[in-house]
Design a protein around this motif. Structure first.
Motif, short mmCIF file in Angstrom:
data_model
loop_
_atom_site.label_atom_id
_atom_site.label_comp_id
_atom_site.label_asym_id
_atom_site.label_seq_id
_atom_site.Cartn_x
_atom_site.Cartn_y
_atom_site.Cartn_z
N ILE A 46 0.83 -1.20 0.00
CA ILE A 46 0.00 0.00 0.00
C ILE A 46 0.87 1.25 0.00
N SER A 47 1.94 1.22 0.77
CA SER A 47 2.81 2.40 0.87
C SER A 47 3.44 2.75 -0.46
N ILE A 48 3.88 1.74 -1.21
CA ILE A 48 4.53 2.04 -2.49
C ILE A 48 3.51 2.54 -3.51
N VAL A 49 2.26 2.05 -3.45
CA VAL A 49 1.22 2.57 -4.36
C VAL A 49 0.91 4.02 -4.03
N LEU A 50 0.81 4.34 -2.75
CA LEU A 50 0.56 5.73 -2.36
C LEU A 50 1.68 6.64 -2.84
N PHE A 51 2.92 6.20 -2.66
CA PHE A 51 4.06 7.00 -3.10
C PHE A 51 4.01 7.22 -4.61
N ALA A 52 3.75 6.14 -5.36
CA ALA A 52 3.71 6.26 -6.82
C ALA A 52 2.56 7.14 -7.28
N SER A 53 1.46 7.16 -6.54
CA SER A 53 0.28 7.93 -6.94
C SER A 53 0.44 9.41 -6.65
N VAL A 54 1.09 9.76 -5.55
CA VAL A 54 1.09 11.15 -5.08
C VAL A 54 2.42 11.86 -5.34
N SER A 55 3.52 11.14 -5.44
CA SER A 55 4.83 11.80 -5.62
C SER A 55 4.91 12.67 -6.87
N GLU A 86 -11.29 19.55 -7.66
CA GLU A 86 -10.27 19.21 -8.65
C GLU A 86 -9.30 18.17 -8.10
N THR A 87 -8.85 18.35 -6.87
CA THR A 87 -7.91 17.40 -6.27
C THR A 87 -8.58 16.06 -6.03
N VAL A 88 -9.82 16.08 -5.57
CA VAL A 88 -10.56 14.83 -5.33
C VAL A 88 -10.68 14.02 -6.61
N LEU A 89 -11.06 14.68 -7.71
CA LEU A 89 -11.22 13.97 -8.98
C LEU A 89 -9.89 13.43 -9.49
N ARG A 90 -8.82 14.14 -9.21
CA ARG A 90 -7.50 13.69 -9.67
C ARG A 90 -7.03 12.45 -8.90
N LEU A 91 -7.40 12.38 -7.64
CA LEU A 91 -6.95 11.25 -6.81
C LEU A 91 -7.91 10.05 -6.84
N LEU A 92 -9.12 10.26 -7.37
CA LEU A 92 -10.15 9.23 -7.29
C LEU A 92 -9.75 7.90 -7.93
N PRO A 93 -9.18 7.87 -9.16
CA PRO A 93 -8.79 6.57 -9.73
C PRO A 93 -7.79 5.81 -8.86
N SER A 94 -6.80 6.53 -8.32
CA SER A 94 -5.82 5.89 -7.44
C SER A 94 -6.49 5.40 -6.16
N ALA A 95 -7.45 6.17 -5.65
CA ALA A 95 -8.14 5.78 -4.42
C ALA A 95 -8.91 4.48 -4.61
N VAL A 96 -9.57 4.33 -5.75
CA VAL A 96 -10.32 3.10 -6.04
C VAL A 96 -9.36 1.92 -6.14
N ALA A 97 -8.25 2.12 -6.84
CA ALA A 97 -7.29 1.02 -7.02
C ALA A 97 -6.68 0.58 -5.69
N VAL A 98 -6.20 1.54 -4.92
CA VAL A 98 -5.54 1.19 -3.66
C VAL A 98 -6.56 0.71 -2.63
N GLY A 99 -7.80 1.25 -2.69
CA GLY A 99 -8.84 0.77 -1.79
C GLY A 99 -9.20 -0.68 -2.07
#
Length: 522
Positions: free
Chosen positions: A84-93, A252-265
């Motif tokens: 989970i940590s590496i997915v979060l890093f890859a999504s937000v970095s 805008e930020t929510v929509l940008r993070l939503l695909p990553s949130a679904v995947a990591v969730g």
């Protein structure tokens, strides 16, 4: 949605009153063992996620308590994990500088969104949706994530400062450009940590390997300042309980993070449910998957506001809880409380940990993620699923990690649809009857295959043995009506024998019972 009652709102009231002084004492001891394991792991995982070390401890407090109290598993312990940590890093970095306040805010917002997604799945009783992420996808993603994690720690192991990249391939190329600038002292300390940790895991697997190696490395740096005085140390922090963290909830930020949130969730749910089911089988416990999903969602929703980044089931901590004889989910609650005590009183000790030693420990953690036995078994059982695993692994190395999860899921669905689109058909002649025994559902993916088989028949009466047909959709209904009418124009008939009542009902709906061109036999 589930009806709101005490069991749904406060599920811990079902088991908490049954605890005795002896069981509570036992769970407190098991929780202490879990905390000893969680402390160095949580710090390591926070660094993988690009967060300050204290956020790993925060993620092991509030989210763990909520998941234990609102979940259904006796032994599942949640918290930060390497994958989970590496997915979060890859999504937000790519969106903010790792470790900055903006970066922390985005990580916590992604955690909140993933928690909302998980909670909604649980409320809608979509627990089975997690099954669409097959075990082969999890194996492939975990293998790829292990490589990504290890590769990401090599610069710290070498004493280099290399900018992070979105994919493993880019990281490797950047690393090769700077590899000659390595620091011998940092490399020696990191390799010693890896070798000692590997030896302890092999010869003393029950010992807290991570804690021992980090303590010894810290003592080495402290005792030999003329050799290791220049080696970087983990950033210290002010000891306190998890603080309240406001989230940047702009659209805008929510929509940008939503695909990553679904995947990591989804990844978190699959991991948690896999661990919970495995332990429930061994402990002969009845598991409520939807309640577990709701608990995971709540833990991340409220955890995000308390500075805890996304958590999911932990293989090592859950296994320790079971093996140590935890009597109830209180073991996980006590584990979180012990971690909270350390976060307040022992935070100054973190600043003595050398970063190369921490990097070596993370490399060991990433090696522990690789399920070699499972990969070998997958190859023996199903080459198609092994291909899904390999595709997911390669995608993890070449693409952003959340994209790799989607690629693995799509590959699993492709092979599943390919397999189910050709149902088993046994065919034989019996006098003037030509019989086709169909083993499988008749849905849009399989209707064309079955239609071709029907068009190649020559018997005066074409009979489908339908007792194994569990489901038929509109495409299947229309196809069978079309074939029945075609046969009638040639003076032939189509008969379904021993069809289930549900299938017969669907077939009679299209043109009404009196106009149905298909015959039925019991």
């Amino acid at each position: 949605m589930p009806r709101l009652n005490r069991a749904n709102i406060l599920p811990f009231l079902n088991w908490l009153p049954q605890q005795t002084r002896a069981s509570v004492g036992r769970d407190a001891l098991v929780g202490l063992s879990g905390a000893i394991l969680a402390l160095p792991q949580s710090i390591a995982y926070a660094l993988i996620a690009g967060l300050p070390p204290e956020y790993g401890l925060y993620a092991a407090i509030v989210p763990v308590i909520i998941a234990c109290l609102w979940g259904s598993s006796w032994h599942l312990i949640c918290g930060p994990t390497a994958a989970i940590s590496i997915v979060l890093f890859a999504s937000v970095s790519p969106l903010a500088v790792p470790g900055s306040q903006d970066y922390i805010g985005l990580i916590l917002l992604l955690t909140f969104l993933a928690g909302v997604f998980q909670w909604l799945l649980g409320m809608l009783r979509f627990g089975a949706l997690a099954n669409f992420v097959s075990h082969s996808v999890v194996l492939g993603f975990t293998l790829g994530a292990a490589v990504v994690i290890a590769l990401g720690q090599v610069p710290n192991l070498l004493g280099l400062e290399v900018p992070s990249k979105a994919t493993a391939l880019d990281s490797l190329i950047t690393l090769l450009r700077h590899v000659r600038e390595f620091d011998p002292a940092s490399l020696g300390l990191g390799l010693a940590t890896v070798l000692l940790g590997a030896a302890l895991k092999r010869w003393r697997p029950r010992w807290p390997t991570l804690l021992i190696t980090l303590v010894l490395a810290s003592l080495t740096v402290w005792g030999l300042p003329h050799v290791f005085g220049h080696v970087q140390l983990v950033q210290g922090f002010v000891g306190r309980l998890p603080p309240f963290s406001p989230l940047p909830l702009d659209v805008e930020t929510v929509l940008r993070l939503l695909p990553s949130a679904v995947a990591v969730g989804m990844l978190g749910l699959v991991t948690s449910l896999s661990i919970a089911r495995s332990l429930a089988t061994r402990s002969q416990q009845m598991l409520d998957a939807n309640q577990e999903i709701r608990a995971q969602g709540l833990s991340n929703i409220f955890g995000a506001w308390c500075s805890g980044y996304l958590s999911s089931g932990s293989f090592t901590r859950s296994g320790l809880s079971y093996e140590a004889g935890a009597q109830s989910p209180l073991a996980g609650v006590f584990s979180a409380l012990w971690v909270a005590l350390f976060a307040v009183t022992g935070s100054a000790l973190i600043a003595h940990i050398p970063i190369p030693a921490m990097a070596g420990s993370i490399v060991l953690i990433s090696w522990g993620l690789v399920d070699i036995r499972g990969i070998r078994a997958l190859w023996r059982v199903s080459h198609a699923e092994f291909a899904v695993m390999a595709l997911t692994c390669v995608a993890t190395l070449l693409l952003e990690l959340q994209t790799a999860i989607y690629a693995g899921v799509l590959a699993s669905l492709f092979f599943y649809l390919k397999r189910t689109s050709r149902p088993r058909v046994q065919q034989w002649m019996a006098g003037d009857e030509e019989v086709l025994k169909v083993g499988g559902s008749i849905f849009f993916g399989a209707s064309h295959y079955l239609q071709v088989r029907l068009q190649r028949t020559h018997g005066q009466r074409v009979v489908i043995e339908a007792q194994q047909i569990n489901f038929i959709d509109y495409s299947g209904v229309e196809m069978l009506h079309q074939e029945a009418r075609r046969l009638l124009t040639h003076g032939r008939t189509l008969t379904l024998r021993r069809a289930r009542a549900q299938v017969v009902e669907e077939l009679k709906k299209l043109e009404g019972e009196d106009n149905c061109p298909i015959l039925f036999e019991d």
